[in-house]
Design a protein around this motif. Structure first.
Motif, mmCIF file in Angstrom:
data_model
loop_
_atom_site.group_PDB
_atom_site.id
_atom_site.type_symbol
_atom_site.label_atom_id
_atom_site.label_comp_id
_atom_site.label_asym_id
_atom_site.label_seq_id
_atom_site.Cartn_x
_atom_site.Cartn_y
_atom_site.Cartn_z
ATOM 1 N N ALA A 68 -5.465 19.043 2.890
ATOM 2 C CA ALA A 68 -4.959 17.699 3.133
ATOM 3 C C ALA A 68 -4.258 17.171 1.883
ATOM 4 O O ALA A 68 -4.611 17.532 0.758
ATOM 5 C CB ALA A 68 -6.107 16.775 3.515
ATOM 6 N N THR A 69 -3.270 16.326 2.091
ATOM 7 C CA THR A 69 -2.582 15.678 0.973
ATOM 8 C C THR A 69 -3.489 14.593 0.396
ATOM 9 O O THR A 69 -4.496 14.204 0.997
ATOM 10 C CB THR A 69 -1.262 15.043 1.435
ATOM 11 N N HIS A 70 -3.094 14.068 -0.748
ATOM 12 C CA HIS A 70 -3.837 12.975 -1.386
ATOM 13 C C HIS A 70 -4.008 11.803 -0.413
ATOM 14 O O HIS A 70 -5.111 11.289 -0.228
ATOM 15 C CB HIS A 70 -3.101 12.539 -2.652
ATOM 16 N N ASP A 71 -2.914 11.393 0.230
ATOM 17 C CA ASP A 71 -2.973 10.263 1.159
ATOM 18 C C ASP A 71 -3.865 10.565 2.368
ATOM 19 O O ASP A 71 -4.584 9.685 2.847
ATOM 20 C CB ASP A 71 -1.567 9.870 1.625
ATOM 21 N N GLU A 72 -3.839 11.788 2.851
ATOM 22 C CA GLU A 72 -4.700 12.156 3.977
ATOM 23 C C GLU A 72 -6.176 12.142 3.572
ATOM 24 O O GLU A 72 -7.037 11.726 4.355
ATOM 25 C CB GLU A 72 -4.311 13.538 4.511
ATOM 26 N N LYS A 73 -6.457 12.553 2.347
ATOM 27 C CA LYS A 73 -7.840 12.526 1.863
ATOM 28 C C LYS A 73 -8.337 11.085 1.739
ATOM 29 O O LYS A 73 -9.477 10.786 2.093
ATOM 30 C CB LYS A 73 -7.949 13.257 0.527
ATOM 31 N N LEU A 74 -7.475 10.199 1.262
ATOM 32 C CA LEU A 74 -7.849 8.785 1.181
ATOM 33 C C LEU A 74 -8.067 8.201 2.578
ATOM 34 O O LEU A 74 -8.973 7.385 2.791
ATOM 35 C CB LEU A 74 -6.783 7.983 0.437
ATOM 36 N N GLU A 75 -7.245 8.633 3.520
ATOM 37 C CA GLU A 75 -7.399 8.192 4.913
ATOM 38 C C GLU A 75 -8.771 8.596 5.453
ATOM 39 O O GLU A 75 -9.456 7.807 6.110
ATOM 40 C CB GLU A 75 -6.290 8.807 5.762
ATOM 41 N N LEU A 76 -9.190 9.832 5.163
ATOM 42 C CA LEU A 76 -10.512 10.306 5.606
ATOM 43 C C LEU A 76 -11.617 9.463 4.982
ATOM 44 O O LEU A 76 -12.544 9.028 5.674
ATOM 45 C CB LEU A 76 -10.707 11.775 5.255
ATOM 46 N N ILE A 77 -11.515 9.204 3.679
ATOM 47 C CA ILE A 77 -12.524 8.383 3.002
ATOM 48 C C ILE A 77 -12.612 7.013 3.668
ATOM 49 O O ILE A 77 -13.703 6.531 3.978
ATOM 50 C CB ILE A 77 -12.208 8.248 1.494
ATOM 51 N N GLU A 78 -11.470 6.393 3.901
ATOM 52 C CA GLU A 78 -11.459 5.051 4.488
ATOM 53 C C GLU A 78 -12.030 5.045 5.907
ATOM 54 O O GLU A 78 -12.826 4.189 6.273
ATOM 55 C CB GLU A 78 -10.049 4.472 4.484
ATOM 56 N N LYS A 79 -11.647 6.023 6.708
ATOM 57 C CA LYS A 79 -12.115 6.069 8.096
ATOM 58 C C LYS A 79 -13.616 6.345 8.199
ATOM 59 O O LYS A 79 -14.272 5.865 9.107
ATOM 60 C CB LYS A 79 -11.354 7.136 8.878
ATOM 61 N N GLU A 80 -14.151 7.138 7.287
ATOM 62 C CA GLU A 80 -15.560 7.501 7.365
ATOM 63 C C GLU A 80 -16.469 6.600 6.532
ATOM 64 O O GLU A 80 -17.685 6.775 6.537
ATOM 65 C CB GLU A 80 -15.750 8.966 6.967
ATOM 66 N N PHE A 81 -15.901 5.620 5.845
ATOM 67 C CA PHE A 81 -16.690 4.731 4.990
ATOM 68 C C PHE A 81 -17.528 3.805 5.857
ATOM 69 O O PHE A 81 -17.006 3.075 6.700
ATOM 70 C CB PHE A 81 -15.763 3.924 4.074
ATOM 71 N N THR A 82 -18.848 3.810 5.673
ATOM 72 C CA THR A 82 -19.744 3.077 6.572
ATOM 73 C C THR A 82 -20.441 1.872 5.945
ATOM 74 O O THR A 82 -21.102 1.119 6.658
ATOM 75 C CB THR A 82 -20.844 4.016 7.115
ATOM 76 N N TRP A 83 -20.311 1.677 4.635
ATOM 77 C CA TRP A 83 -21.099 0.642 3.971
ATOM 78 C C TRP A 83 -20.469 -0.747 4.043
ATOM 79 O O TRP A 83 -21.102 -1.715 3.686
ATOM 80 C CB TRP A 83 -21.342 1.017 2.512
ATOM 81 N N GLY A 84 -19.231 -0.832 4.483
ATOM 82 C CA GLY A 84 -18.592 -2.137 4.572
ATOM 83 C C GLY A 84 -17.131 -2.006 4.939
ATOM 84 O O GLY A 84 -16.655 -0.926 5.296
ATOM 85 N N ASN A 85 -16.427 -3.114 4.848
ATOM 86 C CA ASN A 85 -14.998 -3.147 5.158
ATOM 87 C C ASN A 85 -14.188 -2.852 3.911
ATOM 88 O O ASN A 85 -14.284 -3.591 2.918
ATOM 89 C CB ASN A 85 -14.618 -4.512 5.731
ATOM 90 N N VAL A 86 -13.392 -1.798 3.964
ATOM 91 C CA VAL A 86 -12.606 -1.357 2.812
ATOM 92 C C VAL A 86 -11.488 -2.357 2.539
ATOM 93 O O VAL A 86 -10.725 -2.714 3.432
ATOM 94 C CB VAL A 86 -12.019 0.049 3.057
ATOM 95 N N ILE A 87 -11.424 -2.797 1.290
ATOM 96 C CA ILE A 87 -10.338 -3.674 0.849
ATOM 97 C C ILE A 87 -9.215 -2.819 0.270
ATOM 98 O O ILE A 87 -8.054 -2.981 0.621
ATOM 99 C CB ILE A 87 -10.834 -4.670 -0.222
ATOM 100 N N LYS A 88 -9.603 -1.904 -0.619
ATOM 101 C CA LYS A 88 -8.621 -1.068 -1.306
ATOM 102 C C LYS A 88 -9.333 0.146 -1.889
ATOM 103 O O LYS A 88 -10.511 0.085 -2.210
ATOM 104 C CB LYS A 88 -7.960 -1.881 -2.437
ATOM 105 N N ILE A 89 -8.584 1.245 -2.030
ATOM 106 C CA ILE A 89 -9.104 2.415 -2.733
ATOM 107 C C ILE A 89 -8.321 2.544 -4.027
ATOM 108 O O ILE A 89 -7.107 2.713 -4.019
ATOM 109 C CB ILE A 89 -8.998 3.694 -1.890
ATOM 110 N N HIS A 90 -9.034 2.434 -5.147
ATOM 111 C CA HIS A 90 -8.429 2.550 -6.472
ATOM 112 C C HIS A 90 -8.502 4.018 -6.890
ATOM 113 O O HIS A 90 -9.573 4.619 -6.847
ATOM 114 C CB HIS A 90 -9.191 1.693 -7.487
ATOM 115 N N CYS A 91 -7.377 4.585 -7.301
ATOM 116 C CA CYS A 91 -7.324 5.984 -7.729
ATOM 117 C C CYS A 91 -7.014 6.028 -9.216
ATOM 118 O O CYS A 91 -5.974 5.523 -9.658
ATOM 119 C CB CYS A 91 -6.265 6.748 -6.944
ATOM 120 N N ILE A 92 -7.926 6.614 -9.970
ATOM 121 C CA ILE A 92 -7.773 6.729 -11.422
ATOM 122 C C ILE A 92 -8.064 8.178 -11.776
ATOM 123 O O ILE A 92 -9.224 8.592 -11.823
ATOM 124 C CB ILE A 92 -8.731 5.776 -12.163
ATOM 125 N N GLY A 93 -7.010 8.965 -11.958
ATOM 126 C CA GLY A 93 -7.189 10.386 -12.230
ATOM 127 C C GLY A 93 -7.933 11.059 -11.092
ATOM 128 O O GLY A 93 -7.550 10.947 -9.926
#
Length: 137
Positions: A49-74
């Protein structure tokens, strides 16, 4: 290909899981992992998966709350989210798209925590001491 890799199989994003001697495709948000229901895959069947697709998976499977933003640092991904229970903002750490299973009260704490987790594991104390040293509690 190895266990935990985020891949695309037949235009669907998911992760690689291992069942006995086979690798299986676990689709995003599939729920419980019944190996008999999952497709067996090989390196030829999937692409990373591309970087953006991996972030999409993280966001879709995140269960602890409503995602505001994903910060990427390295190599670190930090999910800023509003907790479902107390409606407060927290920051949840990932390293190379793998969940650290730790949430923090600030972005600074999350980054420090991820760095500590990477170098010491989940029970390390360096991140806590560094936060005390710079005045974060």
């Amino acid at each position: 290909m190895k266990y935990g890799d985020i891949v695309v199989y037949k235009n669907q994003i998911g992760t690689v899981v291992k069942s006995e001697n086979d690798f299986k495709f676990h689709p995003c948000n599939y729920g419980s992992c019944y190996f008999s229901e999952l497709n067996t895959i090989t390196d030829e069947d999937v692409r990373e998966a591309t970087h953006d697709e991996k972030l999409e998976l993280i966001e879709k499977e995140f269960t602890w709350g409503n995602v505001i933003k994903i910060h990427c640092i390295g190599e670190y991904q930090i999910v800023e989210y509003i907790n479902k229970r107390d409606k407060k903002t927290y920051y949840h750490g990932y390293i190379n798209y793998s969940d650290t299973n730790h949430s923090y009260l600030s972005l600074d704490s999350a980054l420090i925590g991820c760095i500590g987790y990477k170098h010491e594991g989940g029970n390390g104390k360096a991140a806590m001491y560094f936060e005390k040293m710079i005045g974060l509690e």
